[in-house]
Design a protein around this motif. Sequence first.
Motif, mmCIF file in Angstrom:
data_model
loop_
_atom_site.group_PDB
_atom_site.id
_atom_site.type_symbol
_atom_site.label_atom_id
_atom_site.label_comp_id
_atom_site.label_asym_id
_atom_site.label_seq_id
_atom_site.Cartn_x
_atom_site.Cartn_y
_atom_site.Cartn_z
ATOM 1 N N LEU A 197 62.898 42.307 72.289
ATOM 2 C CA LEU A 197 63.601 42.888 73.426
ATOM 3 C C LEU A 197 62.762 42.775 74.699
ATOM 4 O O LEU A 197 63.287 42.461 75.777
ATOM 5 C CB LEU A 197 63.934 44.344 73.133
ATOM 6 N N TYR A 198 61.472 43.008 74.567
ATOM 7 C CA TYR A 198 60.580 42.901 75.733
ATOM 8 C C TYR A 198 60.580 41.481 76.297
ATOM 9 O O TYR A 198 60.637 41.269 77.515
ATOM 10 C CB TYR A 198 59.176 43.315 75.320
ATOM 11 N N SER A 199 60.560 40.495 75.377
ATOM 12 C CA SER A 199 60.579 39.097 75.809
ATOM 13 C C SER A 199 61.872 38.763 76.535
ATOM 14 O O SER A 199 61.865 38.074 77.558
ATOM 15 C CB SER A 199 60.398 38.191 74.585
ATOM 16 N N LEU A 200 62.993 39.281 76.047
ATOM 17 C CA LEU A 200 64.282 39.003 76.686
ATOM 18 C C LEU A 200 64.390 39.665 78.054
ATOM 19 O O LEU A 200 64.965 39.099 78.994
ATOM 20 C CB LEU A 200 65.421 39.487 75.784
ATOM 21 N N THR A 201 63.851 40.867 78.177
ATOM 22 C CA THR A 201 63.914 41.547 79.473
ATOM 23 C C THR A 201 63.049 40.836 80.506
ATOM 24 O O THR A 201 63.391 40.806 81.702
ATOM 25 C CB THR A 201 63.469 43.004 79.329
ATOM 26 N N LEU A 202 61.919 40.275 80.059
ATOM 27 C CA LEU A 202 61.087 39.514 80.991
ATOM 28 C C LEU A 202 61.830 38.295 81.513
ATOM 29 O O LEU A 202 61.695 37.911 82.686
ATOM 30 C CB LEU A 202 59.783 39.079 80.311
ATOM 31 N N LYS A 203 62.622 37.687 80.635
ATOM 32 C CA LYS A 203 63.399 36.513 81.027
ATOM 33 C C LYS A 203 64.714 36.896 81.693
ATOM 34 O O LYS A 203 65.472 36.017 82.115
ATOM 35 C CB LYS A 203 63.698 35.652 79.794
ATOM 36 N N LYS A 204 64.983 38.220 81.780
ATOM 37 C CA LYS A 204 66.245 38.709 82.332
ATOM 38 C C LYS A 204 67.445 38.074 81.644
ATOM 39 O O LYS A 204 68.408 37.646 82.271
ATOM 40 C CB LYS A 204 66.306 38.463 83.838
ATOM 41 N N SER A 205 67.325 38.008 80.322
ATOM 42 C CA SER A 205 68.366 37.367 79.514
ATOM 43 C C SER A 205 69.602 38.252 79.447
ATOM 44 O O SER A 205 69.520 39.483 79.389
ATOM 45 C CB SER A 205 67.840 37.092 78.102
ATOM 46 N N ASP A 206 70.775 37.599 79.390
ATOM 47 C CA ASP A 206 72.032 38.324 79.230
ATOM 48 C C ASP A 206 72.187 38.890 77.817
ATOM 49 O O ASP A 206 73.098 39.698 77.547
ATOM 50 C CB ASP A 206 73.219 37.387 79.530
ATOM 51 N N ASN A 207 71.322 38.465 76.912
ATOM 52 C CA ASN A 207 71.396 38.945 75.530
ATOM 53 C C ASN A 207 70.716 40.297 75.321
ATOM 54 O O ASN A 207 70.829 40.883 74.239
ATOM 55 C CB ASN A 207 70.744 37.924 74.585
ATOM 56 N N ALA A 208 70.005 40.781 76.323
ATOM 57 C CA ALA A 208 69.267 42.038 76.175
ATOM 58 C C ALA A 208 70.175 43.207 75.803
ATOM 59 O O ALA A 208 69.837 43.990 74.902
ATOM 60 C CB ALA A 208 68.481 42.342 77.448
#
Length: 370
Positions: A197-208
Amino acid sequence: MEIKLTAASTLEAGTTWSLPEVRNITQSRVVQHVFFWVVYVVFFGLLYGSYIDDYYNAFMVELVELPFKIGLVYFNMYYLMPRYLLQKRYLEFFFYLLLLMALITALMQFVLLPFLIHPMFCPTTCTEDNLTFYRFVKNGVNISYVVAITAVIALLKNWYSHQQAARDLTQDKLEAELKVLKGQIHPHFLFNTLNSLYSLTLKKSDNAPEVVLKLSSLMDYMLYAANAATVPLEKELEYIRNYISLERIRYGERVDVCFTETGSITGRQVAPMMLLPFVENAFKHGVSTETGNAWIRIDVKVQENKLVLLVENCKCGERASHSTRDMASGIGLKNLRRRLELLYEGCYTLETEDEPDSYAARLELDLGEE
């Protein structure tokens, strides 16, 4: 009409609440002891009465001697046995017991017999033969019957209590160990998911947001459903599917996951979070974040009363290869085997196959009757 209905209801209610009271009475120690002595007097009264052909005198003699026998029995059960016999001080126990029996026998033969029993119940049968040493030994043997019977009952009860306490202690230890083993799974899984989840938030992913939703569902399962002794197999598999979805979001195109289910899983029960560690380790040890073209195969089959789980993963990259070997011989597999031993002793088989390019684990569980 109303009054009759109320009376009938009261009678019916009275019958209902009286049953537990009757059960409590029969379980009372006092009632049990009284019942034993009643049975004892009746049995030996009938036995000696048939021998001398005088049941009245036989029962009266038993009743007169009963207080002395009761005193001897309870002194032996609650003082001599705990203090000497159960402490393995056998010589002292038998010395004091025989001495006490001799004193009681002498009291009954030389005091009770000539001055009470014979004058009141059988005056014509009182002879000098009743005061001989032979008669003394015979009376002592008669007393030993009730002492032996009650001592055996007390020893059996003591043995059963110790066995029950040992079983309770063993069960408590097993439950504590299971909690520790299960607790080792929860933080590990949560740590990995939060990292994703931390990795996705850093990438501002829509999957978060989807990750948060699935993580919430998984946490609900871990905190509540997983506390039960068993859970429906479909819930455990749904938990695994959600976990796979999270890992697919994490790794994207770098991993090919094939998950299949065959057989009827409805109505089946399994220990909570028993299958997940195999899947979790396949992702952790078989998929490297630096390389692509990783693959994982998960196959779940229910055949009659057997659950067969097969989990295979590739060894992608040197780091994944090393970590897979670590899992095969390290804490992960030991944890799984220990939980299986505690929960499915004699009802499971676990086989692993460590190849140069792949790793496989096959678990077979006996689910019991549906």
